[in-house]
Design a protein around this motif. Sequence first.
Motif, PDB file in Angstrom:
ATOM      1  N   LYS A  87       0.826  -1.213   0.000  1.00  0.00           N
ATOM      2  CA  LYS A  87       0.000   0.000   0.000  1.00  0.00           C
ATOM      3  C   LYS A  87       0.857   1.258   0.000  1.00  0.00           C
ATOM      4  O   LYS A  87       0.571   2.225  -0.712  1.00  0.00           O
ATOM      5  CB  LYS A  87      -0.918   0.002   1.223  1.00  0.00           C
ATOM      6  CG  LYS A  87      -2.091  -0.928   1.124  1.00  0.00           C
ATOM      7  CD  LYS A  87      -2.962  -0.813   2.375  1.00  0.00           C
ATOM      8  CE  LYS A  87      -4.136  -1.750   2.335  1.00  0.00           C
ATOM      9  NZ  LYS A  87      -4.954  -1.657   3.557  1.00  0.00           N
ATOM     10  N   ALA A  88       1.925   1.259   0.791  1.00  0.00           N
ATOM     11  CA  ALA A  88       2.812   2.424   0.838  1.00  0.00           C
ATOM     12  C   ALA A  88       3.507   2.636  -0.506  1.00  0.00           C
ATOM     13  O   ALA A  88       3.617   3.775  -0.982  1.00  0.00           O
ATOM     14  CB  ALA A  88       3.833   2.247   1.955  1.00  0.00           C
TER      15      ALA A  88
ATOM     16  N   LYS B  40       0.951   3.988  -3.038  1.00  0.00           N
ATOM     17  CA  LYS B  40       0.663   5.405  -2.774  1.00  0.00           C
ATOM     18  C   LYS B  40       1.801   6.284  -3.272  1.00  0.00           C
ATOM     19  O   LYS B  40       1.574   7.320  -3.916  1.00  0.00           O
ATOM     20  CB  LYS B  40       0.452   5.607  -1.278  1.00  0.00           C
ATOM     21  CG  LYS B  40       0.153   7.011  -0.874  1.00  0.00           C
ATOM     22  CD  LYS B  40       0.005   7.113   0.644  1.00  0.00           C
ATOM     23  CE  LYS B  40      -0.114   8.547   1.077  1.00  0.00           C
ATOM     24  NZ  LYS B  40      -0.121   8.662   2.541  1.00  0.00           N
ATOM     25  N   ASP B  41       3.050   5.886  -2.992  1.00  0.00           N
ATOM     26  CA  ASP B  41       4.205   6.650  -3.465  1.00  0.00           C
ATOM     27  C   ASP B  41       4.255   6.692  -4.991  1.00  0.00           C
ATOM     28  O   ASP B  41       4.561   7.735  -5.579  1.00  0.00           O
ATOM     29  CB  ASP B  41       5.501   6.047  -2.926  1.00  0.00           C
ATOM     30  CG  ASP B  41       5.680   6.303  -1.445  1.00  0.00           C
ATOM     31  OD1 ASP B  41       4.999   7.191  -0.914  1.00  0.00           O
ATOM     32  OD2 ASP B  41       6.497   5.598  -0.822  1.00  0.00           O
TER      33      ASP B  41
ATOM     34  N   ALA C  17       1.693   6.419  -7.087  1.00  0.00           N
ATOM     35  CA  ALA C  17       0.611   7.278  -7.576  1.00  0.00           C
ATOM     36  C   ALA C  17       0.969   8.759  -7.404  1.00  0.00           C
ATOM     37  O   ALA C  17       0.728   9.576  -8.309  1.00  0.00           O
ATOM     38  CB  ALA C  17      -0.684   6.957  -6.842  1.00  0.00           C
ATOM     39  N   LEU C  18       1.558   9.108  -6.279  1.00  0.00           N
ATOM     40  CA  LEU C  18       1.961  10.502  -6.067  1.00  0.00           C
ATOM     41  C   LEU C  18       3.061  10.911  -7.045  1.00  0.00           C
ATOM     42  O   LEU C  18       3.069  12.043  -7.544  1.00  0.00           O
ATOM     43  CB  LEU C  18       2.441  10.697  -4.630  1.00  0.00           C
ATOM     44  CG  LEU C  18       1.345  10.691  -3.562  1.00  0.00           C
ATOM     45  CD1 LEU C  18       1.963  10.732  -2.171  1.00  0.00           C
ATOM     46  CD2 LEU C  18       0.398  11.848  -3.751  1.00  0.00           C
TER      47      LEU C  18
END
Length: 72
Positions: free
Chosen positions: A42-43, A46-47, A49-50
């Motif tokens: 998940k981390a 998220k990274d 996608a950012l």
Amino acid sequence: MNQIPSHSQMPTFVKNESNTKPLLFQHPTTSEMRRSRLAQFKADAKDFALFIVFAICAWLLITLLLTAFFGG
């Protein structure tokens, strides 16, 4: 009114013991320090996608600035 406070209610201690004992702090075990694979995934997602959002915004801004500066 010159009154001196009475400290007769103060408890008397046998000896001055410190509350810092070795059991208060224990280093975490390796299993406690390891993150689960789902949390790591998940981390990372998220990274990623950012990063994609930032890269698209930067590309768009640079393209607009170059078009405004040199004409299109």
